[in-house]
Enzyme design. Sequence first.
Site, short mmCIF file in Angstrom:
data_model
loop_
_atom_site.label_atom_id
_atom_site.label_comp_id
_atom_site.label_asym_id
_atom_site.label_seq_id
_atom_site.Cartn_x
_atom_site.Cartn_y
_atom_site.Cartn_z
N SER A 98 -3.60 -55.88 -0.10
CA SER A 98 -4.38 -54.66 0.16
C SER A 98 -5.70 -55.03 0.83
O SER A 98 -6.17 -54.36 1.74
CB SER A 98 -4.66 -53.91 -1.14
OG SER A 98 -3.47 -53.52 -1.75
N LYS A 131 -14.62 -52.26 -10.70
CA LYS A 131 -14.17 -52.49 -9.32
C LYS A 131 -14.58 -51.36 -8.39
O LYS A 131 -14.69 -50.21 -8.81
CB LYS A 131 -12.64 -52.60 -9.29
CG LYS A 131 -12.11 -53.95 -9.69
CD LYS A 131 -10.64 -54.06 -9.28
CE LYS A 131 -10.05 -55.39 -9.69
NZ LYS A 131 -8.60 -55.45 -9.42
N ARG A 153 2.87 -64.06 -4.80
CA ARG A 153 2.95 -64.47 -3.40
C ARG A 153 2.70 -65.97 -3.33
O ARG A 153 3.58 -66.76 -3.56
CB ARG A 153 1.90 -63.71 -2.56
CG ARG A 153 2.24 -62.27 -2.32
CD ARG A 153 1.04 -61.45 -1.98
NE ARG A 153 0.10 -61.40 -3.11
CZ ARG A 153 -1.01 -60.70 -3.15
NH1 ARG A 153 -1.37 -60.01 -2.10
NH2 ARG A 153 -1.77 -60.70 -4.23
P1 ADP Z 1 -4.50 -56.17 -8.66
O1 ADP Z 1 -5.81 -55.78 -8.06
O2 ADP Z 1 -4.31 -55.73 -10.06
O3 ADP Z 1 -4.08 -57.61 -8.43
P2 ADP Z 1 -2.81 -55.32 -6.49
O4 ADP Z 1 -2.64 -53.90 -6.13
O5 ADP Z 1 -3.53 -56.18 -5.54
O6 ADP Z 1 -3.46 -55.26 -7.91
O7 ADP Z 1 -1.39 -55.96 -6.81
C1 ADP Z 1 -0.58 -55.53 -7.86
C2 ADP Z 1 0.47 -56.59 -8.12
O8 ADP Z 1 1.30 -56.72 -6.96
C3 ADP Z 1 -0.08 -58.00 -8.38
O9 ADP Z 1 0.76 -58.64 -9.30
C4 ADP Z 1 0.02 -58.67 -7.03
O10 ADP Z 1 0.14 -60.08 -7.16
C5 ADP Z 1 1.30 -58.04 -6.51
N1 ADP Z 1 1.34 -58.04 -5.05
C6 ADP Z 1 0.40 -57.63 -4.19
N2 ADP Z 1 0.80 -57.76 -2.91
C7 ADP Z 1 2.06 -58.28 -2.97
C8 ADP Z 1 3.03 -58.68 -1.99
N3 ADP Z 1 2.76 -58.62 -0.69
N4 ADP Z 1 4.20 -59.18 -2.43
C9 ADP Z 1 4.44 -59.28 -3.75
N5 ADP Z 1 3.58 -58.94 -4.72
C10 ADP Z 1 2.41 -58.44 -4.34
#
Ligand code: ADP
Length: 160
Positions: free
Chosen positions: A129, A42, A91
């Site tokens: 993100s 990544k 989500r």
């Molecule tokens: P990854 O790249 O491993 O998916 P992220 O940093 O995007 O990691 O997210 C980590 C976890 O948090 C994942 O399970 C994702 O679904 C969850 N997540 C991300 N944003 C939110 C949000 N706004 N509300 C709830 N869960 C979230």
Amino acid sequence: MSQIAVYPGSFDPITSGHVDIIHRLSDMFGEVIVLVAQSGDKTYMFSAEERAEFVRKQFSHKKNVKVDIFQGLTVDYMKAKGAKIIVRGLRAVADFEYEGTLANINKKIAPEIETFMIFSKPEYYFISSRGVKELAKNGGNLSGLVPDIVMPELVKKLKK
Ligand code: ADP
């Protein structure tokens, strides 16, 4: 039952959605380890150390929230720590599909480890993100979407 919950993710950067999940976990578990992933496949905006530091700063007042950086399989990290609960956030429906597959793979390779899913609160369900980075690149208002400590760092990073 193990009291350690491991919350793995990229956190590139941590958003208000992540922050809310971590707060809720810290009220439910004896210890929460936010596991910042470092994957060779990544491309990240922030280094693993920067991403971990945001989480550390945001939760410096919470004694039971720890932060670690890990490269490899989450279940291997968990075995080394004696942790048995992975937490992931949900989500929209799209998350369900991806998270379901991930949970099943982990179950296959480490049957003793359980994945707990936690739903986003309605006010955070649209925050990602990736979305935050897009918004920042286009000069959008990030208030409420990321912790205050992250906002200036995003702007600084984009100026480079
Ligand atoms: P990854 O790249 O491993 O998916 P992220 O940093 O995007 O990691 O997210 C980590 C976890 O948090 C994942 O399970 C994702 O679904 C969850 N997540 C991300 N944003 C939110 C949000 N706004 N509300 C709830 N869960 C979230």
